[in-house]
Scaffold this active site. Structure first.
Site, mmCIF file in Angstrom:
data_model
loop_
_atom_site.group_PDB
_atom_site.id
_atom_site.type_symbol
_atom_site.label_atom_id
_atom_site.label_comp_id
_atom_site.label_asym_id
_atom_site.label_seq_id
_atom_site.Cartn_x
_atom_site.Cartn_y
_atom_site.Cartn_z
ATOM 1 N N GLY A 118 0.834 -1.210 0.000
ATOM 2 C CA GLY A 118 0.000 0.000 0.000
ATOM 3 C C GLY A 118 0.864 1.255 0.000
ATOM 4 N N ARG A 177 -4.101 -10.998 -2.770
ATOM 5 C CA ARG A 177 -4.043 -10.381 -4.114
ATOM 6 C C ARG A 177 -2.624 -9.903 -4.449
ATOM 7 N NH1 ARG A 177 -7.200 -6.424 -3.104
ATOM 8 N NH2 ARG A 177 -5.645 -4.773 -3.045
ATOM 9 N N ARG A 231 -6.949 3.126 18.514
ATOM 10 C CA ARG A 231 -6.419 4.422 18.975
ATOM 11 C C ARG A 231 -7.051 4.911 20.279
ATOM 12 N NH1 ARG A 231 -6.650 7.314 13.072
ATOM 13 N NH2 ARG A 231 -4.777 6.349 12.195
ATOM 14 N N CYS A 239 -3.333 11.016 10.461
ATOM 15 C CA CYS A 239 -2.290 11.855 9.855
ATOM 16 C C CYS A 239 -2.458 13.337 10.202
ATOM 17 C CB CYS A 239 -2.264 11.665 8.351
ATOM 18 S SG CYS A 239 -3.871 11.540 7.578
ATOM 19 N N HIS A 254 -0.895 17.369 3.691
ATOM 20 C CA HIS A 254 -2.055 17.959 4.392
ATOM 21 C C HIS A 254 -1.702 19.337 4.936
ATOM 22 C CE1 HIS A 254 -4.229 14.312 3.986
ATOM 23 N NE2 HIS A 254 -4.247 13.865 5.227
ATOM 24 N N ASN A 293 1.475 13.818 4.589
ATOM 25 C CA ASN A 293 0.568 12.940 5.344
ATOM 26 C C ASN A 293 0.936 11.462 5.230
ATOM 27 O OD1 ASN A 293 -0.587 13.923 2.672
ATOM 28 N ND2 ASN A 293 -1.642 11.972 2.897
HETATM 29 C C1 2RA Z 1 -7.464 10.864 5.277
HETATM 30 N N1 2RA Z 1 -6.743 11.167 7.582
HETATM 31 O O1 2RA Z 1 -6.782 11.859 5.018
HETATM 32 C C2 2RA Z 1 -7.446 10.271 6.658
HETATM 33 C C3 2RA Z 1 -6.844 8.895 6.672
HETATM 34 N N2 2RA Z 1 -5.493 8.893 6.241
HETATM 35 O O2 2RA Z 1 -8.193 10.263 4.447
#
Ligand code: 2RA
Length: 330
Positions: free
Chosen positions: A11, A38, A99, A126, A233, A306
């Site tokens: 991933g 997969r 969490r 993130c 982000h 992120n």
């Molecule tokens: C997002 N924080 O940005 C969430 C999961 N990574 O979709």
């Protein structure tokens, strides 16, 4: 002898974890890569060898692993993290599965350290990770009583499917994964809505901030928005402190810390941006200014990659924290 597993190795985050294990030369004697059926069989170059990705099964959790970096979604974590833990491994889990479990550590190394009541350590969301790093600096210097977040989150936060929807929009095609087009748009909708009108993403930021800072009484609110940015982000934080320092004092706190990079010279168009944060390991802060509408309140703008500090890097830093502790270096 340190034996390490990476689950979700194919991933976006899993691949970043593997890159970081190599880049930081993490002292693992053996690394095993796991994925779903997969993706099993894929070859992944790692240091001087090629690793073959294996399908994860319950039996393989009893493989003598010391540490597991888990980034394969909540249901895989729910099933396999306790099994790895039961067989003696410490799992660093990137999903939201554990969490908010009071027994489970939720860790950002610049902010807190694992107590290890359990053999599972949760990696925070993130947008939370990049926010609590500067918040911790403000908490230690001035005390924090309230935070209002507005996030501007890249499509890579929702994995390959988010990146694909952005590309579809650029081609004039309809989105497949998002409820509306993300291209030329901003979606105030990340994860699912609760009855109170907040999304689970917003609740994650609110609940995780309190837990990581150890401030259950902290007033926190959030609006989380998906924007047509591929990676990186941004978070606009409105922070209320217990005192009323000058803006220059906040800037000095950030300038004096190795945990963040201050980019705050608007007169010369210098401020954090996802474009310049993407691919970097740091958390960038800027646009610091007083909010005259509330006592002791300030605006702080934060960007970070992120997939790196927001996920893979934070998890690998937790692993380094544990390895250093075992070596008596902490
Ligand atoms: C997002 N924080 O940005 C969430 C999961 N990574 O979709």
């Amino acid at each position: 002898m340190v034996k390490l597993a990476v689950v979700g190795a194919t991933g976006l985050v899993g691949r970043k974890m593997i890159e970081l294990l190599e880049k930081k030369d993490i002292p693992a004697d053996e690394v095993v890569l796991f994925s779903s059926k997969r993706s099993a069989g894929l070859e992944v170059p790692f240091k001087d060898r090629t690793l073959i990705v294996e399908e994860l099964t319950e039996e393989k959790t009893d493989g003598g692993f010391d540490y597991v970096l888990m980034s394969a979604g909540g249901s895989t974590s729910q099933t396999f993290s306790p099994l790895f833990e039961r067989h003696g491994a410490i799992v660093i889990d990137n999903s939201s599965a554990f969490r908010m479990d009071p027994e489970i550590d939720l860790v950002v190394p610049e902010v807190n350290t694992p107590q290890l009541k359990r053999g599972i350590i949760a990696n925070p969301n993130c947008s939370t990770i990049q926010s609590v790093v500067p918040l911790k600096l403000l908490e230690d210097a001035f005390g924090v009583s309230r935070v209002a977040y507005t996030t501007y989150q890249a499509v890579s936060g929702s994995g390959v499917k988010g990146i694909e929807d952005l590309a579809r929009g650029e081609r004039g095609e309809e989105p497949v994964n998002y409820p509306h087009a993300i291209y030329n748009n901003a979606l105030p909708h990340i994860d699912v809505f609760d009855e109170d009108g907040y999304t689970k993403e917003e609740k994650k930021m609110m609940d995780e901030t309190r837990k990581i800072l150890g401030k259950p009484e902290l007033d926190v609110t959030a609006t989380c928005v998906r924007v047509p940015v591929e990676n990186g982000h941004a978070v606009a934080m409105n922070v209320t402190l217990n005192t009323s320092p000058a803006v220059s004092q906040l800037q000095q706190v950030f300038r004096d810390s190795s945990a963040v990079v201050l980019q705050d010279d608007p007169a010369n168009n210098v401020y954090p941006m996802p474009l310049t944060a993407s691919g970097q390991e740091e958390v960038f802060v800027g646009r610091i200014r007083k909010d005259g509408s509330l006592p002791n309140s300030y605006h702080v703008w934060v960007t970070s990659d992120n997939l790196l500090k927001g996920a893979a890097l934070n998890a690998v830093q937790i692993l380094e924290q544990l390895l250093n502790r075992n070596e008596g270096l902490e």
